[in-house]
Motif scaffolding. Structure first.
Motif, PDB file in Angstrom:
ATOM      1  N   ILE A 126       1.402  -0.415  13.511  1.00 21.08           N
ATOM      2  CA  ILE A 126       1.334  -0.249  14.963  1.00 21.08           C
ATOM      3  C   ILE A 126       2.646   0.323  15.500  1.00 21.08           C
ATOM      4  O   ILE A 126       2.646   1.170  16.400  1.00 21.08           O
ATOM      5  N   LEU A 127       3.775  -0.107  14.934  1.00 22.55           N
ATOM      6  CA  LEU A 127       5.073   0.453  15.344  1.00 22.55           C
ATOM      7  C   LEU A 127       5.117   1.947  15.040  1.00 22.55           C
ATOM      8  O   LEU A 127       5.568   2.748  15.863  1.00 22.55           O
ATOM      9  N   LYS A 128       4.628   2.335  13.850  1.00 22.07           N
ATOM     10  CA  LYS A 128       4.584   3.758  13.510  1.00 22.07           C
ATOM     11  C   LYS A 128       3.665   4.521  14.460  1.00 22.07           C
ATOM     12  O   LYS A 128       3.955   5.648  14.856  1.00 22.07           O
ATOM     13  N   ALA A 129       2.544   3.883  14.818  1.00 24.66           N
ATOM     14  CA  ALA A 129       1.616   4.517  15.755  1.00 24.66           C
ATOM     15  C   ALA A 129       2.279   4.720  17.116  1.00 24.66           C
ATOM     16  O   ALA A 129       2.143   5.786  17.741  1.00 24.66           O
ATOM     17  N   ALA A 130       3.011   3.709  17.581  1.00 26.84           N
ATOM     18  CA  ALA A 130       3.699   3.811  18.876  1.00 26.84           C
ATOM     19  C   ALA A 130       4.699   4.960  18.858  1.00 26.84           C
ATOM     20  O   ALA A 130       4.773   5.763  19.802  1.00 26.84           O
ATOM     21  N   LYS A 131       5.454   5.061  17.776  1.00 29.97           N
ATOM     22  CA  LYS A 131       6.427   6.155  17.652  1.00 29.97           C
ATOM     23  C   LYS A 131       5.714   7.500  17.593  1.00 29.97           C
ATOM     24  O   LYS A 131       6.187   8.500  18.157  1.00 29.97           O
ATOM     25  N   GLY A 132       4.572   7.524  16.910  1.00 29.82           N
ATOM     26  CA  GLY A 132       3.799   8.759  16.816  1.00 29.82           C
ATOM     27  C   GLY A 132       3.285   9.215  18.167  1.00 29.82           C
ATOM     28  O   GLY A 132       3.366  10.399  18.514  1.00 29.82           O
ATOM     29  N   TYR A 133       2.769   8.275  18.938  1.00 34.82           N
ATOM     30  CA  TYR A 133       2.301   8.608  20.283  1.00 34.82           C
ATOM     31  C   TYR A 133       3.470   9.129  21.134  1.00 34.82           C
ATOM     32  O   TYR A 133       3.324  10.090  21.890  1.00 34.82           O
ATOM     33  N   THR A 136       0.183  11.254   9.202  1.00 33.47           N
ATOM     34  CA  THR A 136      -0.967  10.458   9.632  1.00 33.47           C
ATOM     35  C   THR A 136      -0.986  10.354  11.155  1.00 33.47           C
ATOM     36  O   THR A 136       0.011   9.966  11.773  1.00 33.47           O
ATOM     37  N   PRO A 137      -2.104  10.715  11.791  1.00 32.94           N
ATOM     38  CA  PRO A 137      -2.182  10.649  13.257  1.00 32.94           C
ATOM     39  C   PRO A 137      -1.976   9.217  13.752  1.00 32.94           C
ATOM     40  O   PRO A 137      -2.390   8.253  13.090  1.00 32.94           O
ATOM     41  N   PRO A 138      -1.368   9.061  14.930  1.00 36.31           N
ATOM     42  CA  PRO A 138      -1.138   7.714  15.459  1.00 36.31           C
ATOM     43  C   PRO A 138      -2.429   6.926  15.695  1.00 36.31           C
ATOM     44  O   PRO A 138      -2.429   5.706  15.577  1.00 36.31           O
ATOM     45  N   GLU A 139      -3.523   7.619  16.018  1.00 35.26           N
ATOM     46  CA  GLU A 139      -4.792   6.931  16.216  1.00 35.26           C
ATOM     47  C   GLU A 139      -5.217   6.196  14.942  1.00 35.26           C
ATOM     48  O   GLU A 139      -5.684   5.050  14.993  1.00 35.26           O
ATOM     49  N   GLU A 140      -5.044   6.864  13.787  1.00 32.51           N
ATOM     50  CA  GLU A 140      -5.408   6.245  12.504  1.00 32.51           C
ATOM     51  C   GLU A 140      -4.462   5.100  12.164  1.00 32.51           C
ATOM     52  O   GLU A 140      -4.888   4.063  11.644  1.00 32.51           O
ATOM     53  N   LEU A 141      -3.172   5.292  12.478  1.00 29.63           N
ATOM     54  CA  LEU A 141      -2.198   4.217  12.230  1.00 29.63           C
ATOM     55  C   LEU A 141      -2.509   2.993  13.089  1.00 29.63           C
ATOM     56  O   LEU A 141      -2.420   1.858  12.624  1.00 29.63           O
ATOM     57  N   GLU A 142      -2.893   3.231  14.351  1.00 33.69           N
ATOM     58  CA  GLU A 142      -3.237   2.124  15.240  1.00 33.69           C
ATOM     59  C   GLU A 142      -4.456   1.369  14.717  1.00 33.69           C
ATOM     60  O   GLU A 142      -4.461   0.137  14.659  1.00 33.69           O
ATOM     61  N   GLU A 143      -5.476   2.131  14.326  1.00 37.89           N
ATOM     62  CA  GLU A 143      -6.689   1.507  13.799  1.00 37.89           C
ATOM     63  C   GLU A 143      -6.377   0.691  12.545  1.00 37.89           C
ATOM     64  O   GLU A 143      -6.843  -0.445  12.384  1.00 37.89           O
ATOM     65  N   LEU A 144      -5.555   1.263  11.658  1.00 36.50           N
ATOM     66  CA  LEU A 144      -5.160   0.567  10.431  1.00 36.50           C
ATOM     67  C   LEU A 144      -4.390  -0.707  10.764  1.00 36.50           C
ATOM     68  O   LEU A 144      -4.623  -1.774  10.174  1.00 36.50           O
ATOM     69  N   GLY A 145      -3.467  -0.603  11.728  1.00 35.22           N
ATOM     70  CA  GLY A 145      -2.650  -1.756  12.104  1.00 35.22           C
ATOM     71  C   GLY A 145      -3.473  -2.924  12.587  1.00 35.22           C
ATOM     72  O   GLY A 145      -3.287  -4.064  12.133  1.00 35.22           O
ATOM     73  N   PHE A 146      -4.410  -2.656  13.488  1.00 34.94           N
ATOM     74  CA  PHE A 146      -5.227  -3.751  14.009  1.00 34.94           C
ATOM     75  C   PHE A 146      -6.179  -4.304  12.950  1.00 34.94           C
ATOM     76  O   PHE A 146      -6.472  -5.492  12.940  1.00 34.94           O
TER      77      PHE A 146
END
Length: 391
Positions: free
Chosen positions: A33-40, A8-18
């Motif tokens: 959001i933590l997963k998104a940060a690691k992805g970025y 899952t792209p970090p952009e989608e994880l960030e959007e999901l997190g918020f």
């Protein structure tokens, strides 16, 4: 439970997190959001990774305390430091990006109450900005040199390095003097007045709140007044009133209270009319701006109740963070001038520094602390927050 695929792209994880956080599911939102940060970070997108790690850290500070938040905050800080190193290695440094990265690093170390790292990196950043300023000055890029030296000055001052911050002040006095002369030669009187206003600040660093500072601030005030007359002669009432409010406060800091009051009274009368015109035209942005200027003008002449009513009305039209900083700054300037308080001028100038950088949350925090630390200002701060209500 956060259901996301391994790729899952970090952009989608960030959007999901918020989205999860906004729905009230904070725990699952933070995981995403933590997963998104690691992805970025894995992708090499350090800026977005640093931004999310900082966000995580700030949320954790509020929920479970600083110690639990430390790993995320430190991760963010060191990613920003990597970004700083990458930026200064470029042939053409993006000073806006550099400002943002340095500010984030020091903000994190302040939150962590880590004075050792704060002093270490503030000193490093001061040296970086001084070198940048020297380079810009050699190329006769005066405005960029000023920006760099001002940051160096602020960081040297943060660590109490008096020798170096006074040295930066001397460079800034020279450059602002050159800039003011250049602007006056082009008949850009309002911009020249801004330069004299800044010049007064650094003059005070060298000489204190004495006749040198007062004369320079008076020069700024007279040029703001001249700029207002030029604007009026061309039919620009918006420019006229904006320059008059600046003139009013410059005269106040120059302790020319009679001139300040006269200008303040006339400006307030004019602003009531200007507000009515913009309101009748349905121009909400300018209505709010002129209501804010009216609040500043009224506070300056001691009509605090009416000023706060105008401020409240401005927020009703258009709520924004800069207005909240400006009303506090008006009270700080008034207090500094009436008490001849060098300490309050220092606080006021830190607020203005962060405003120039566009860091209004930090400017608001500094302004609130400055007002809170003065017994006479406690009631004022309470009245301001009451005027703000839920805005």
């Amino acid at each position: 439970m956060v259901l996301t695929g391994i790729d899952t792209p970090p952009e989608e994880l960030e959007e999901l997190g918020f989205r999860k956080i906004n729905e009230g599911n904070v725990k699952e939102g933070l995981k995403a959001i933590l997963k998104a940060a690691k992805g970025y970070e894995e992708r090499g997108n350090k800026e977005d990774a640093a931004r999310l790690y900082k966000y995580l850290g700030y949320v954790l500070v509020k929920r479970v305390g600083v110690e639990k938040a430390r790993p995320s905050l430190l991760k963010s800080a060191y990613l920003y430091i990597d970004l700083i190193e990458r930026e200064i290695a470029k042939p053409d440094v993006d000073i806006d990006a550099l400002d943002s990265y340095c500010s984030n690093v020091l903000e994190i170390f302040m939150l962590l109450n880590d004075s050792k790292l704060l002093k270490k990196y503030a000193a490093e950043f001061a040296s970086i900005y001084e070198d940048l300023g020297d380079s810009y000055a050699e190329n006769n890029e005066i405005k960029l040199a000023i920006r760099a030296y001002e940051s160096a000055f602020r960081y040297y001052r943060t660590i109490g390095d008096e020798e170096n911050y006074r040295r930066m002040a001397e460079k800034l006095i020279t450059l602002y003097g050159q800039l003011a002369e250049e602007l006056l030669s082009k008949n850009l009187v309002g911009e020249a007045a801004d330069a004299f206003y800044e010049l007064a600040k650094y003059t005070r660093v060298i000489f204190g709140y004495d006749i040198h500072y007062i004369e320079m601030m008076d020069t700024a005030a007279r040029n703001y007044e001249k700029a207002s007359k030029l604007a009026y002669s061309s039919g620009d009432l918006d420019g006229t009133t904006s320059y008059l409010v600046k003139a009013q406060y410059a005269y106040m800091l120059a302790r020319n209270f009679n001139r300040m009051k006269l200008i303040g009274l006339n400006t307030a009368r004019m602003l009531y009319q200007v507000v009515s015109v913009h309101r009748s035209q349905g121009n909400n942005d300018m209505t709010a701006e002129k209501l804010m200027e009216l609040a500043e003008a009224l506070v300056g002449i001691g009509k605090v109740k009416e000023g706060l009513e105008s401020y409240k009305e401005a927020l009703n039209v258009r709520s924004n963070l800069p207005f909240k900083v400006r009303i506090r700054l008006a009270f700080l300037k008034k207090y500094a001038a009436e008490k001849t308080s060098a300490e309050t001028l220092d606080e006021m100038e830190v607020v203005e520094f962060h405003m120039k950088k566009g860091n209004f949350p930090r400017a608001l925090d500094v302004a609130n602390k400055a007002l809170h630390n003065k017994e006479e200002m406690e009631k004022v701060l309470k009245a301001i927050t009451e005027a703000e209500g839920y805005y």
